[in-house]
Design an enzyme around this catalytic site. Sequence first.
Site, PDB file in Angstrom:
ATOM      1  N   ARG A 171       4.814   0.318  -6.318  1.00 11.29           N
ATOM      2  CA  ARG A 171       5.093  -0.921  -5.430  1.00 11.29           C
ATOM      3  C   ARG A 171       4.156  -1.637  -5.154  1.00 11.29           C
ATOM      4  O   ARG A 171       4.178  -2.470  -4.859  1.00 11.29           O
ATOM      5  CB  ARG A 171       4.035  -0.115  -3.806  1.00 11.29           C
ATOM      6  CG  ARG A 171       5.502   1.554  -3.488  1.00 11.29           C
ATOM      7  CD  ARG A 171       5.079   1.655  -2.733  1.00 11.29           C
ATOM      8  NE  ARG A 171       4.672   1.832  -1.252  1.00 11.29           N
ATOM      9  CZ  ARG A 171       5.698   2.003  -0.160  1.00 11.29           C
ATOM     10  NH1 ARG A 171       7.008   2.623  -0.243  1.00 11.29           N
ATOM     11  NH2 ARG A 171       5.172   1.651   1.253  1.00 11.29           N
ATOM     12  N   HIS A 210      19.276 -35.669  -8.461  1.00 15.28           N
ATOM     13  CA  HIS A 210      18.508 -36.093  -6.953  1.00 15.28           C
ATOM     14  C   HIS A 210      17.237 -36.057  -7.130  1.00 15.28           C
ATOM     15  O   HIS A 210      16.632 -35.581  -5.999  1.00 15.28           O
ATOM     16  CB  HIS A 210      19.735 -36.030  -5.883  1.00 15.28           C
ATOM     17  CG  HIS A 210      20.640 -36.026  -5.618  1.00 15.28           C
ATOM     18  ND1 HIS A 210      21.648 -37.315  -5.238  1.00 15.28           N
ATOM     19  CD2 HIS A 210      21.861 -35.364  -5.906  1.00 15.28           C
ATOM     20  CE1 HIS A 210      22.380 -36.918  -5.007  1.00 15.28           C
ATOM     21  NE2 HIS A 210      22.625 -35.880  -5.396  1.00 15.28           N
ATOM     22  N   LYS A 268       6.523  -4.401  -4.378  1.00 14.82           N
ATOM     23  CA  LYS A 268       7.971  -4.180  -4.398  1.00 14.82           C
ATOM     24  C   LYS A 268       8.609  -3.866  -2.914  1.00 14.82           C
ATOM     25  O   LYS A 268       9.726  -4.162  -3.013  1.00 14.82           O
ATOM     26  CB  LYS A 268       8.514  -2.187  -4.613  1.00 14.82           C
ATOM     27  CG  LYS A 268       9.401  -2.058  -5.024  1.00 14.82           C
ATOM     28  CD  LYS A 268      10.584  -2.924  -6.127  1.00 14.82           C
ATOM     29  CE  LYS A 268      11.875  -2.638  -6.082  1.00 14.82           C
ATOM     30  NZ  LYS A 268      12.848  -3.322  -6.376  1.00 14.82           N
ATOM     31  N   ASN A 304      -1.640   1.928   5.624  1.00 12.20           N
ATOM     32  CA  ASN A 304      -1.073   0.825   5.519  1.00 12.20           C
ATOM     33  C   ASN A 304      -0.534  -0.430   6.402  1.00 12.20           C
ATOM     34  O   ASN A 304      -0.126  -0.012   7.906  1.00 12.20           O
ATOM     35  CB  ASN A 304       0.341   1.377   4.838  1.00 12.20           C
ATOM     36  CG  ASN A 304       0.193   2.038   3.602  1.00 12.20           C
ATOM     37  OD1 ASN A 304      -0.761   2.191   3.568  1.00 12.20           O
ATOM     38  ND2 ASN A 304       1.759   2.549   3.586  1.00 12.20           N
ATOM     39  N   GLY A 305      -0.329  -1.578   6.268  1.00 11.19           N
ATOM     40  CA  GLY A 305       0.207  -2.748   7.741  1.00 11.19           C
ATOM     41  C   GLY A 305      -1.597  -3.795   7.989  1.00 11.19           C
ATOM     42  O   GLY A 305      -1.916  -3.227   7.049  1.00 11.19           O
ATOM     43  N   LYS A 347      13.679 -14.673 -10.894  1.00 13.00           N
ATOM     44  CA  LYS A 347      13.384 -13.081 -12.193  1.00 13.00           C
ATOM     45  C   LYS A 347      12.316 -13.215 -12.978  1.00 13.00           C
ATOM     46  O   LYS A 347      11.646 -13.333 -13.502  1.00 13.00           O
ATOM     47  CB  LYS A 347      14.681 -13.066 -12.581  1.00 13.00           C
ATOM     48  CG  LYS A 347      15.734 -11.981 -11.960  1.00 13.00           C
ATOM     49  CD  LYS A 347      15.088 -10.698 -11.820  1.00 13.00           C
ATOM     50  CE  LYS A 347      14.610 -10.783 -10.137  1.00 13.00           C
ATOM     51  NZ  LYS A 347      15.542 -10.719  -8.859  1.00 13.00           N
ATOM     52  N   CYS A 367       0.814  -1.030  -0.022  1.00 11.06           N
ATOM     53  CA  CYS A 367       0.241   0.000  -0.015  1.00 11.06           C
ATOM     54  C   CYS A 367       0.768   1.606  -0.078  1.00 11.06           C
ATOM     55  O   CYS A 367       1.389   1.504   0.763  1.00 11.06           O
ATOM     56  CB  CYS A 367      -1.287  -0.203   1.604  1.00 11.06           C
ATOM     57  SG  CYS A 367      -1.650  -1.738   1.639  1.00 11.06           S
ATOM     58  N   GLU A 424      18.623 -16.995  -8.502  1.00 10.16           N
ATOM     59  CA  GLU A 424      18.417 -15.244  -8.685  1.00 10.16           C
ATOM     60  C   GLU A 424      17.681 -15.827  -9.887  1.00 10.16           C
ATOM     61  O   GLU A 424      16.745 -15.315 -10.207  1.00 10.16           O
ATOM     62  CB  GLU A 424      19.287 -15.137  -8.463  1.00 10.16           C
ATOM     63  CG  GLU A 424      19.226 -12.981  -9.055  1.00 10.16           C
ATOM     64  CD  GLU A 424      17.845 -12.947  -8.149  1.00 10.16           C
ATOM     65  OE1 GLU A 424      17.081 -13.046  -7.607  1.00 10.16           O
ATOM     66  OE2 GLU A 424      17.232 -11.806  -8.538  1.00 10.16           O
ATOM     67  N   GLU A 456       9.338 -14.758 -11.770  1.00 13.72           N
ATOM     68  CA  GLU A 456       7.905 -13.495  -9.989  1.00 13.72           C
ATOM     69  C   GLU A 456       7.165 -12.656 -11.974  1.00 13.72           C
ATOM     70  O   GLU A 456       6.194 -11.569 -11.553  1.00 13.72           O
ATOM     71  CB  GLU A 456       8.669 -12.221  -9.974  1.00 13.72           C
ATOM     72  CG  GLU A 456       9.621 -11.803 -10.224  1.00 13.72           C
ATOM     73  CD  GLU A 456      10.641 -11.098  -8.769  1.00 13.72           C
ATOM     74  OE1 GLU A 456       9.824 -10.220  -8.326  1.00 13.72           O
ATOM     75  OE2 GLU A 456      11.904 -10.738  -8.869  1.00 13.72           O
ATOM     76  N   TRP A 488      -2.979  -2.339  -1.170  1.00 11.18           N
ATOM     77  CA  TRP A 488      -2.536  -4.286  -1.547  1.00 11.18           C
ATOM     78  C   TRP A 488      -3.403  -5.010  -0.640  1.00 11.18           C
ATOM     79  O   TRP A 488      -3.088  -4.943   0.454  1.00 11.18           O
ATOM     80  CB  TRP A 488      -1.020  -4.217  -1.875  1.00 11.18           C
ATOM     81  CG  TRP A 488      -0.047  -5.440  -1.957  1.00 11.18           C
ATOM     82  CD1 TRP A 488      -0.378  -5.672  -3.588  1.00 11.18           C
ATOM     83  CD2 TRP A 488      -0.604  -6.879  -1.513  1.00 11.18           C
ATOM     84  NE1 TRP A 488       0.007  -7.298  -3.756  1.00 11.18           N
ATOM     85  CE2 TRP A 488       0.053  -7.251  -2.451  1.00 11.18           C
ATOM     86  CE3 TRP A 488      -0.452  -7.197  -0.132  1.00 11.18           C
ATOM     87  CZ2 TRP A 488       0.522  -8.249  -1.359  1.00 11.18           C
ATOM     88  CZ3 TRP A 488      -0.129  -8.274   0.222  1.00 11.18           C
ATOM     89  CH2 TRP A 488       0.243  -9.293  -0.322  1.00 11.18           C
TER      90      TRP A 488
HETATM   91  O1  M6R Z   1      13.257  -4.698  -0.209  1.00  7.37           O
HETATM   92  P1  M6R Z   1      13.516  -6.462   0.409  1.00  7.37           P
HETATM   93  O2  M6R Z   1      15.545  -6.092  -0.824  1.00  7.37           O
HETATM   94  O3  M6R Z   1      14.229  -6.126   1.096  1.00  7.37           O
HETATM   95  O4  M6R Z   1      12.768  -7.104  -0.876  1.00  7.37           O
HETATM   96  C1  M6R Z   1      13.469  -8.704  -0.490  1.00  7.37           C
HETATM   97  C2  M6R Z   1      12.671  -9.042  -1.421  1.00  7.37           C
HETATM   98  O5  M6R Z   1      11.028  -8.269  -1.052  1.00  7.37           O
HETATM   99  C3  M6R Z   1      12.434  -8.876  -3.345  1.00  7.37           C
HETATM  100  O6  M6R Z   1      14.084  -8.683  -3.084  1.00  7.37           O
HETATM  101  C4  M6R Z   1      11.697  -9.684  -4.306  1.00  7.37           C
HETATM  102  O7  M6R Z   1      11.773 -10.996  -4.113  1.00  7.37           O
HETATM  103  C5  M6R Z   1      11.960  -8.826  -5.237  1.00  7.37           C
HETATM  104  N1  M6R Z   1      10.860  -9.010  -6.231  1.00  7.37           N
HETATM  105  C6  M6R Z   1      13.009  -9.845  -6.393  1.00  7.37           C
HETATM  106  O8  M6R Z   1      13.179  -9.610  -7.275  1.00  7.37           O
END
Ligand code: M6R
Length: 610
Positions: A27, A506, A605, A100-101, A487, A2, A483, A490, A74
């Site tokens: 965000r 395995h 984000k 927010n929260g 990527k 949010c 990673e 997501e 959100w």
């Molecule tokens: O702001 P942060 O680095 O703490 O965020 C951690 C994760 O939420 C963030 O890396 C998330 O996995 C990304 N969407 C990855 O691309």
Amino acid sequence: MCGIVGYIGYRDSVPVLIEGLKRLEYRGYDSAGVGLIVDSKSIIVKDKGKVSNLEKLLDEKGLKSNIGIGHTRWATHGEPNVMNAHPHSNEDGTIFLIHNGIIENFNTIKMSLLKQGIKFQSDTDTEVIVHLIDSFIKKGNSLFKAVRLALSEVEGTYGLAVISSNEPDKIIAARKGSPLVVGIGNGENFIASDVSALIAYTKQIVYLDDGEIAEITCDSFKAKTIIGDDIKKEVIEVTMSLEELDRGGYDTFMLKEIMEQPESVLNSIRGRLVFEEGTAKLGGLENVFDKLADTKRIILTACGTSWHSGLVAEYMFEQYLRIPTEVEYASEFRYRNPIINNDDAIIFISQSGETADTLAAMREAKRKRALCLGVCNVVGSSIARESDSGVYIHAGPEIGVASTKAFTSQLCVFALMTLLLARKRDMSLVDGQKIVTEFQQLPDKIRKILTLTSEIEKIAEVFKDAPNFLYLGRGYNFPVALEGALKLKEISYIHAEGYPAAEMKHGPIALVDENMPVVFIAPSDSTYDKIMSNIQEIKARKGKIIAIASEHDTVIDTIADYSIKIPDTIRMLTPILSVIPLQLLAYYIAVKKGLNVDQPRNLAKSVTVE
Ligand code: M6R
């Protein structure tokens, strides 16, 4: 997650709120709304979906107001619809609140309010707060005091803003666990959950801390703790610029952020290398350096991509420092009563510096008196401010939900830390200088990789409809495999898994057939021969091989279906290069599928709720 924006001053608040909400779109959200006071009446306008829908509605209504609050939601409690969108109001519609929260005891409060005959309009946890505030106002309290008293009954997390048509000259803002800043202007003031929403108007920022509440008018600002003590807050000038927050001619923020890695990496290492001494300089660690140098164990804690950078750091620290290193998901660390010793150092990694689990893990470690270091990108973020010490990665604002340049900058910082500590231990001057030289060559090497975009785009075209992907790597490149898979999943919604290459036998190998693309990260390092055997094993089962390999490796071209070549560097720095083709591959696959790469579905984000 949010987003919050608020304005009070001489301008029409509507365009200020809309611009601020647009800056917060990155965000992640599913509905948006504003609350305004127009001719002493409170008016709420909200809608499901994008801020542009809300903007259209506001244009149609032609509303103007000098005070307003805006929100992107959100969904956590209650589905994403107009009814659950913020602001929420009390029964007579005089008080508006955005939040927010998560309010953890909302059910208990709701039951007691229902018993008093209060009618609720939404399924949210948020709505209880506005009715609670109303009940304190009915007992004769001012808006400021009523918000303060209501919040002392609330358990959970909040960043919130409240306005009332009965006190139309002020915004009340409070924070616990969700970021909130006040922007100080001339004859106008602002609030926001993120500095980027305000930067077009002011760079003078007050960061609220947990448990603080503020009253903002057009020309004044006062703050108290929730328990009622007066506090003085410092105004800080931020350096972020508007240009940094724009797409700079690229179609998406994600592509811009991938392409600017030569500069972001340079910014991470700028002024931090000392060739003559073959070492690094990190001002943020100076006050804890002796403790850090003597540490017996390092624990790295983070979520998502930042957790992956922690895994790479584990290889760095153990190779060069010989300090036992552990990497923990923040969400697990915070709840499992971790064993923490006096001589441990715990590093909390977070691009945003606001991730709820990482922040809570840090607070837990601080309670246990561990040395807590932050590695963050966002200057002034909660983790950066609350850690004992730390290092900024200086990647610049990262807007795309998929983290790219923050990852490579985090790796730079960990490599700098490694160099600094290794030179205090047993690394020779000559070896240190070799590393410094390799660091200095990184921006040019990244530029070279970025010339491969059309090659990578062609590979993306071939595999864009694959339902699954495997990513395999060894040693330093095992976290890069994780990673790369993250990527892809997501932003393209393709199922992808990363594994250490040898683990493939395995279990995952059962998935391999002629339809399975397998991405190998196989630079010419000490694991090369082993990974070549793994490639052969996949080849034998007709899997399609995409290899990320060293530029002089011609052997790989005879085995892989596709190979993407990267320049050589020392092992510790290889992930900074090898991850870039994987970012581009995921990017082009998602774009070819017609997806919104900057705001992928369901993702936020900055994950500010657990
Ligand atoms: O702001 P942060 O680095 O703490 O965020 C951690 C994760 O939420 C963030 O890396 C998330 O996995 C990304 N969407 C990855 O691309």
